[in-house]
Scaffold this active site. Structure first.
Site, mmCIF file in Angstrom:
data_model
loop_
_atom_site.group_PDB
_atom_site.id
_atom_site.type_symbol
_atom_site.label_atom_id
_atom_site.label_comp_id
_atom_site.label_asym_id
_atom_site.label_seq_id
_atom_site.Cartn_x
_atom_site.Cartn_y
_atom_site.Cartn_z
ATOM 1 C CB THR A 34 39.352 44.002 45.676
ATOM 2 O OG1 THR A 34 38.829 44.054 44.364
ATOM 3 C CG2 THR A 34 39.555 45.415 46.193
ATOM 4 C CG ASP A 79 34.294 48.869 44.360
ATOM 5 O OD1 ASP A 79 34.788 48.085 43.520
ATOM 6 O OD2 ASP A 79 34.169 48.563 45.562
#
Ligand code: SD4
Length: 342
Positions: free
Chosen positions: A201, A232
């Protein structure tokens, strides 16, 4: 080794050693002009693309989109179509973007599209919606001129996937042993010794010359995840939150833990109540750890934040997290995050 991989490794190699970084930032860094921060040392690639926009007085939103495009283009990094696939062998991308007016856009479970953050921005700017997933997100991208890519894994991801298939063990927790800074110095580099990725990420936050904030978060998600699993990263308030009155935050690590506490929204709210960016990240990490301190030893979460004054900070559950800051001279400096566990 191809050129991209080489340039990535070269970039990692120029990261400042910890002692020097520590001297530079004995106090939390405060930028007097525009500033861009990105998660991890691979943030050097993102920041290098964002900085020219900010330096010319451009908008933070454009800067963070450029940051995303640069890292999503790098098939030898960890996010975008070069990232690790899900357990069925498909790369599925999650991303979001948010601007200074709380406009936001997000996509998840998006396949074969190179720039999920740009699709999220298109959604934000041309529709009344904020979140598209799966086939609908891909359909929207294609209708807006994004190209359908081959779906073939990058050579590194292919190697990792084949390695994983030998046991095909489903472990929905990022392997932290492997990803802590142990043996690596102050932080674990984006590319570990065995060639695997340290993370999946990238989040970038920018403050522009006008004092406006924007952010993005882009990911291929946890490697070898269950098909359809979303973490998330594309969730506003979890992987990214921007409040132009206060500050902005992004996260990396075990997405489920971040979602449970609406992590980046929490960080921004702590800053609203007077915490510095580092204190705010620390409090959000503690909120996560305190849910189950024993289990917290098994996963990593890192938060990165900036406030309206250009002060920045980070905090993580485990050692190994880092961020890259670019301001003033335009040179990216890698800073190791403090962590809850030593
Ligand atoms: C997720 N937060 O999908 C992402 C994974 C990640 O470094 O950040 N990896 O849960």
């Amino acid at each position: 080794m191809n050129t991209n991989r080489r340039s990535f490794l070269r970039l990692s190699a120029i990261a400042l050693p910890f002692t020097r970084v520590n001297q530079l930032f004995a106090k939390a860094p405060v930028a007097s002009g525009p500033v861009v921060i990105s998660t991890w040392d691979s943030g050097q690639i993102s920041n290098a693309a964002a900085w020219p926009v900010l330096e010319k007085g451009g908008r933070a939103l454009d800067a963070v989109e450029q940051a995303a495009i640069a890292i999503e283009n790098d098939i030898n990094c960890c996010v975008g179509l070069g990232g690790n696939p899900d357990r069925d062998g498909h790369v599925t991308l999650d991303a979001c973007i948010m601007d200074e007016k709380s406009n936001c856009g997000a996509v998840a479970f998006l396949e074969r599209i190179k720039h999920p953050v740009s699709v999220a921005r298109k959604l934000m700017e041309t529709t009344p919606h904020v979140f598209l997933v799966g086939a609908g997100a891909q359909q929207f991208a294609l209708a807006n001129g994004f190209k359908l890519e081959s779906g073939k894994l990058s050579p590194d991801a292919d190697k990792e996937y084949k390695k994983w298939l030998k046991k095909a063990e489903y472990k929905p927790v990022i392997n932290i042993e492997h990803r802590q800074s142990k043996g690596h110095g102050p932080f674990a580099p984006a590319r570990l010794d065995d060639g695997s990725f340290n993370h999946d990420t990238m989040g970038t936050l920018a403050l522009d010359a006008k004092g406006d904030l924007s952010g993005m978060c882009t990911t291929s998600g946890m490697g070898f995840k269950m098909r359809g699993r979303v973490g998330d990263s594309p969730i506003i308030g979890a992987g990214l939150f921007v409040d132009n009155e206060v500050g902005a935050a992004t996260s990396s690590g075990q997405g489920e833990e971040v979602i449970r506490v609406a992590g980046t929204h929490l960080v921004v709210e702590f800053m609203r109540n007077g915490s510095s960016p580092e204190e705010a990240c620390k409090k959000a990490v503690e909120r996560i750890v305190n849910r189950d301190p024993a289990r917290a030893k098994t996963f990593q979460v890192g938060f990165l934040a900036i406030n309206k004054q250009g002060e920045v900070g980070a905090y993580s559950v485990q050692p190994g997290f880092a961020y890259t800051i670019t301001t003033g001279d335009g040179k990216g400096k890698v800073v190791a995050s403090k962590s809850h566990f030593a």
